[in-house]
Design a protein around this motif. Structure first.
Motif, PDB file in Angstrom:
ATOM      1  N   UNK A 164      -6.409   9.296  -0.993  1.00  0.00           N
ATOM      2  CA  UNK A 164      -5.421   9.214  -2.056  1.00  0.00           C
ATOM      3  C   UNK A 164      -4.089   9.875  -1.761  1.00  0.00           C
ATOM      4  N   UNK A 165      -3.865  10.324  -0.515  1.00  0.00           N
ATOM      5  CA  UNK A 165      -2.586  10.930  -0.164  1.00  0.00           C
ATOM      6  C   UNK A 165      -1.476   9.896  -0.094  1.00  0.00           C
ATOM      7  N   UNK A 166      -0.261  10.293  -0.425  1.00  0.00           N
ATOM      8  CA  UNK A 166       0.870   9.367  -0.393  1.00  0.00           C
ATOM      9  C   UNK A 166       1.297   9.097   1.043  1.00  0.00           C
ATOM     10  N   UNK A 208       2.711   8.067   7.604  1.00  0.00           N
ATOM     11  CA  UNK A 208       1.684   9.099   7.746  1.00  0.00           C
ATOM     12  C   UNK A 208       1.242   9.542   6.356  1.00  0.00           C
ATOM     13  N   UNK A 209      -0.086   9.701   6.203  1.00  0.00           N
ATOM     14  CA  UNK A 209      -0.635  10.227   4.957  1.00  0.00           C
ATOM     15  C   UNK A 209      -0.285  11.702   4.875  1.00  0.00           C
ATOM     16  N   UNK A 210       0.190  12.137   3.724  1.00  0.00           N
ATOM     17  CA  UNK A 210       0.576  13.531   3.550  1.00  0.00           C
ATOM     18  C   UNK A 210      -0.629  14.449   3.449  1.00  0.00           C
ATOM     19  N   UNK A 211      -1.783  13.900   3.118  1.00  0.00           N
ATOM     20  CA  UNK A 211      -2.969  14.718   2.913  1.00  0.00           C
ATOM     21  C   UNK A 211      -3.834  14.827   4.177  1.00  0.00           C
ATOM     22  N   UNK A 268       0.848  -1.196   0.000  1.00  0.00           N
ATOM     23  CA  UNK A 268       0.000   0.000   0.000  1.00  0.00           C
ATOM     24  C   UNK A 268       0.879   1.239   0.000  1.00  0.00           C
ATOM     25  N   UNK A 269       0.623   2.148  -0.938  1.00  0.00           N
ATOM     26  CA  UNK A 269       1.423   3.366  -1.047  1.00  0.00           C
ATOM     27  C   UNK A 269       0.591   4.630  -0.897  1.00  0.00           C
ATOM     28  N   UNK A 270      -0.741   4.515  -0.963  1.00  0.00           N
ATOM     29  CA  UNK A 270      -1.616   5.675  -0.815  1.00  0.00           C
ATOM     30  C   UNK A 270      -2.671   5.409   0.251  1.00  0.00           C
TER      31      UNK A 270
END
Length: 70
Positions: free
Chosen positions: A24-26, A49-52, A8-10
């Motif tokens: 959908x954040x990276x 951590x999600x960037x978004x 999992x990348x997003x």
């Protein structure tokens, strides 16, 4: 804190926007966690951590420790 799926990348947190069903954040590996978050993650676990939306993910994969050791 959620468990990261293998490869999992997003981020997959659902949103209320019908045009964007998921965040959908990276995901990025983080190293500077407070003591409580590190305890919740567990010893030796990678935390992402999600960037978004800033959701935390823990890598529970049995292969994470093997790859980290190389």
């Amino acid at each position: 804190m959620k468990v990261k799926a293998p490869r999992q990348t997003v981020c997959n947190i659902p949103t209320n926007d019908p045009k964007e069903p998921g965040c959908g954040g990276k995901l990025k590996r983080i190293t500077d966690l407070d003591v409580e978050a590190r305890k919740a993650a567990g010893p030796g676990k990678d935390v992402f951590r999600c960037q978004k939306c800033k959701t935390l993910y823990v890598d529970e994969s049995p292969y994470a420790a093997v790859l980290k050791g190389k």
